[in-house]
Design a protein around this motif. Structure first.
Motif, PDB file in Angstrom:
ATOM      1  N   THR A  79       0.472  -1.726  -0.446  1.00  0.00           N
ATOM      2  CA  THR A  79       0.107   0.156   0.443  1.00  0.00           C
ATOM      3  C   THR A  79       1.030   1.324   0.135  1.00  0.00           C
ATOM      4  O   THR A  79       0.120   2.329  -0.247  1.00  0.00           O
ATOM      5  N   ARG A  80       1.911   1.354   0.494  1.00  0.00           N
ATOM      6  CA  ARG A  80       2.887   2.140   0.485  1.00  0.00           C
ATOM      7  C   ARG A  80       4.039   2.820  -0.774  1.00  0.00           C
ATOM      8  O   ARG A  80       4.917   3.631  -0.775  1.00  0.00           O
ATOM      9  N   ALA A  81       3.794   1.314  -1.866  1.00  0.00           N
ATOM     10  CA  ALA A  81       4.718   1.612  -2.757  1.00  0.00           C
ATOM     11  C   ALA A  81       4.333   2.461  -3.963  1.00  0.00           C
ATOM     12  O   ALA A  81       5.016   2.663  -5.174  1.00  0.00           O
ATOM     13  N   GLY A  82       3.641   3.114  -3.483  1.00  0.00           N
ATOM     14  CA  GLY A  82       2.678   4.285  -4.822  1.00  0.00           C
ATOM     15  C   GLY A  82       3.741   5.886  -3.992  1.00  0.00           C
ATOM     16  O   GLY A  82       4.400   5.598  -4.180  1.00  0.00           O
ATOM     17  N   ARG A 128       2.897  -7.499  -8.083  1.00  0.00           N
ATOM     18  CA  ARG A 128       1.534  -6.968  -7.395  1.00  0.00           C
ATOM     19  C   ARG A 128       0.971  -5.486  -6.919  1.00  0.00           C
ATOM     20  O   ARG A 128       0.460  -4.703  -7.147  1.00  0.00           O
ATOM     21  N   VAL A 129       2.682  -4.648  -6.938  1.00  0.00           N
ATOM     22  CA  VAL A 129       2.284  -3.643  -6.815  1.00  0.00           C
ATOM     23  C   VAL A 129       1.368  -3.042  -7.813  1.00  0.00           C
ATOM     24  O   VAL A 129       0.825  -1.917  -7.689  1.00  0.00           O
ATOM     25  N   LEU A 130       1.861  -2.966  -8.603  1.00  0.00           N
ATOM     26  CA  LEU A 130       0.805  -2.143 -10.393  1.00  0.00           C
ATOM     27  C   LEU A 130      -0.375  -3.019 -10.287  1.00  0.00           C
ATOM     28  O   LEU A 130      -1.425  -2.609 -10.864  1.00  0.00           O
ATOM     29  N   ALA A 131      -0.124  -4.289  -9.331  1.00  0.00           N
ATOM     30  CA  ALA A 131      -2.177  -4.219  -9.272  1.00  0.00           C
ATOM     31  C   ALA A 131      -2.938  -3.376  -7.800  1.00  0.00           C
ATOM     32  O   ALA A 131      -4.113  -3.016  -7.896  1.00  0.00           O
ATOM     33  N   THR A 190       1.545   6.410 -10.523  1.00  0.00           N
ATOM     34  CA  THR A 190       1.321   6.269  -8.596  1.00  0.00           C
ATOM     35  C   THR A 190       2.764   6.029  -8.822  1.00  0.00           C
ATOM     36  O   THR A 190       3.656   6.210  -7.436  1.00  0.00           O
ATOM     37  N   ALA A 191       3.013   5.070  -9.179  1.00  0.00           N
ATOM     38  CA  ALA A 191       4.417   3.237  -8.513  1.00  0.00           C
ATOM     39  C   ALA A 191       5.298   3.953  -9.351  1.00  0.00           C
ATOM     40  O   ALA A 191       6.269   2.865  -9.666  1.00  0.00           O
ATOM     41  N   GLU A 192       5.456   4.992 -10.164  1.00  0.00           N
ATOM     42  CA  GLU A 192       6.675   5.077 -11.014  1.00  0.00           C
ATOM     43  C   GLU A 192       8.073   4.621 -10.562  1.00  0.00           C
ATOM     44  O   GLU A 192       8.553   4.094 -10.744  1.00  0.00           O
ATOM     45  N   PHE A 197       3.432 -11.225 -17.087  1.00  0.00           N
ATOM     46  CA  PHE A 197       3.572 -10.567 -15.838  1.00  0.00           C
ATOM     47  C   PHE A 197       2.812 -12.542 -15.016  1.00  0.00           C
ATOM     48  O   PHE A 197       1.719 -12.592 -15.861  1.00  0.00           O
ATOM     49  N   ILE A 198       3.887 -13.147 -14.317  1.00  0.00           N
ATOM     50  CA  ILE A 198       3.509 -14.514 -13.485  1.00  0.00           C
ATOM     51  C   ILE A 198       2.614 -14.406 -12.067  1.00  0.00           C
ATOM     52  O   ILE A 198       3.239 -12.414 -11.595  1.00  0.00           O
TER      53      ILE A 198
END
Ligand SMILES: Cc1cc2nc3c(=O)[nH]c(=O)nc-3n(C[C@H](O)[C@H](O)[C@H](O)COP(=O)(O)OP(=O)(O)OC[C@H]3O[C@@H](n4cnc5c(N)ncnc54)[C@H](O)[C@@H]3O)c2cc1C
Length: 418
Positions: free
Chosen positions: A38-41, A80-83, A89-91, A413-414
């Motif tokens: 949740t903090r990856a953005g 997972r992060v891009l989901a 936001t996650a750039e 992506f797997i």
């Protein structure tokens, strides 16, 4: 040169708080990923440069121990992060993840940087035997006894926890090179021996980057006000170098092409698991007949490697091998355990995930002709993620950075599996 006991003994080591758990299993990495996602953005983009100390590591992922060993893969983490976040936001986080591929791909194309590093490290270790002033400054640095409080703290944190925040690594390397005026190879060796994520490409090239050897002429100078700001006032060192004159070297490192191997092992085969890719089974087209797991952690350095990284790699590999009822083995000559495992499985074909430059790769290279003589073939399968990223790591990071959207769209992506 006699191999010395580089034990970096401290009266008081900084140890890991309970909030950071480097559990050497895939489940441990997945748990950390879930905690961080949740903090990856924007949170990550805004706060990632702060080193809040060992008790507060929630502003960065701390996923490098699992990523370095590919207990978790970059694809899984990115998926997972891009989901949970849009690519915009996650750039920042996505770009940071690609730094690992950048360094690996760059070193793969300039292998002489690694061989020169190894040679120059031996020279630097030898010079410790002949230069007492250098030896005493080196002892102070590795024992956290320089009087520069932040540096001494990070030296203890490194050995006591196996992890340092990225900014602390940069400051530490800069102080090592430009204030303490120690050979960068000795500092790189200290990191490689104690970081759980110790990695020939990321480590060697980051030290060279700070020194002004990677981006030629561009150095990093550690500044007291920058350290005070990004440690929230925990440190404000005095006496740091005011200039960072770039180091130079008398050699050019020619770029070589690397093979993109997409061989498909035909049945039946023995899977060789190494610490560079513990989940190599996932890229094999069919399950192996048997599995052998070989460690090369002690090959990171001519000097003893710290207990924390050695133990992480061993326990991680044992957790991966537990389904196959075999245990991780540590050896310099890998031909013997591979031949034994192949014979007992009754196969002539060995497959492994492609190992980048480093101790695993050199052991595979040495073993391969012996295996061939024994009638065995060794196939090294490159992951699609590496195959599409590495060719863009020819010069600066920007070359790969601008291709990230293309690379992501080329990759299948797997899904994250337990
Ligand atoms: C002098 C120096 C030495 C270093 N040595 C190593 C090393 O031996 N092994 C290693 O894995 N990293 C090394 N790094 C890179 C970086 O510091 C770590 O990857 C990062 O701090 C790991 O913490 P994290 O997982 O919390 O990172 P986050 O900030 O959460 O980043 C997420 C992931 O992106 C990747 N990443 C982020 N920054 C970098 C970077 N600068 N270079 C490469 N990958 C990056 C890592 O896989 C990391 O896990 C070094 C950096 C410096 C300046």
């Amino acid at each position: 040169m006699q191999i010395r006991r580089m034990t970096e003994l401290f009266p008081e080591l900084i140890t890991l708080p309970e909030t950071v758990d480097f559990s050497p299993t895939r489940a441990g990495g997945l748990k950390r990923l879930e905690k961080f996602v949740t903090r990856a953005g924007q949170d990550y983009a805004r706060t990632r440069s702060y080193d809040f100390g060992t008790e507060r590591r929630n502003n960065v992922s701390v996923l490098s121990p699992w990523l370095r060993h590919r207990l978790l893969t970059e694809e899984e983490v990115l998926t997972r992060v891009l989901a949970s976040h849009s690519p915009d936001t996650a750039e920042k986080f996505v770009q940071e993840v690609f730094w690992r591929a950048y360094f690996k791909g760059w070193l793969e194309q300039r292998p002489s940087v690694w061989s020169h590093y190894q040679r120059d490290l031996m020279d630097a270790l030898n010079s410790l035997d002949n230069d007492t002033s250098l030896a005493s400054r080196h002892t102070d640095a590795v024992s956290g006894n320089t009087g520069i409080d932040c540096f001494d703290h990070w030296a203890k944190e490194l050995v006591g926890t196996g992890y340092l925040h990225n900014h602390a690594r940069i400051w530490f390397a800069s102080i090592w090179i430009f204030t303490l005026r120690l050979p960068w190879q000795l500092g790189a060796d200290l990191f490689l021996r104690h970081l759980i994520d110790g990695d020939p490409a990321s480590n060697t090239l980051s030290w060279r980057w700070v020194a002004g050897l990677h981006t030629k002429g561009k150095t990093y100078l550690a500044r007291p006000d920058n350290i005070a700001k990004y440690t929230e006032g925990r440190f404000r060192p005095t006496g740091l170098a005011k200039f960072a004159e770039p180091l130079t070297e008398p050699v050019e490192h020619p770029r070589v092409s690397f093979p993109i191997l997409q061989m498909q092992p035909k049945e039946p085969f023995l899977l060789l698991v190494s610490e560079d890719d513990m989940t190599g089974a996932s890229i094999m087209p069919v399950p192996p007949v048997a599995v052998v797991g070989l460690l090369a952690t002690h090959g990171r350095s001519p000097n003893p490697v710290g207990f924390i990284p050695v133990n992480f790699a061993k326990e991680a590999m044992n957790s991966v091998l537990s389904d196959h009822e075999v245990r991780a083995q540590s050896a310099d000559d890998w031909s013997l355990p591979i031949i034994e495992a192949a014979q007992s499985a009754g196969v002539r074909r060995i497959a492994t995930a492609y190992a980048p430059i480093g101790p695993v790769r050199s052991r595979l290279d040495r073993a391969e002709p012996i295996l061939r003589e024994a009638g065995l073939t060794l196939e090294r399968l490159i992951r699609p993620y590496d195959a599409v990223s590495w060719p863009h790591a020819k010069a600066g990071f920007f070359g790969l950075k601008k291709k990230i959207p293309n690379v992501l769209s080329q990759l299948n992506f797997i899904a994250v599996t337990k």
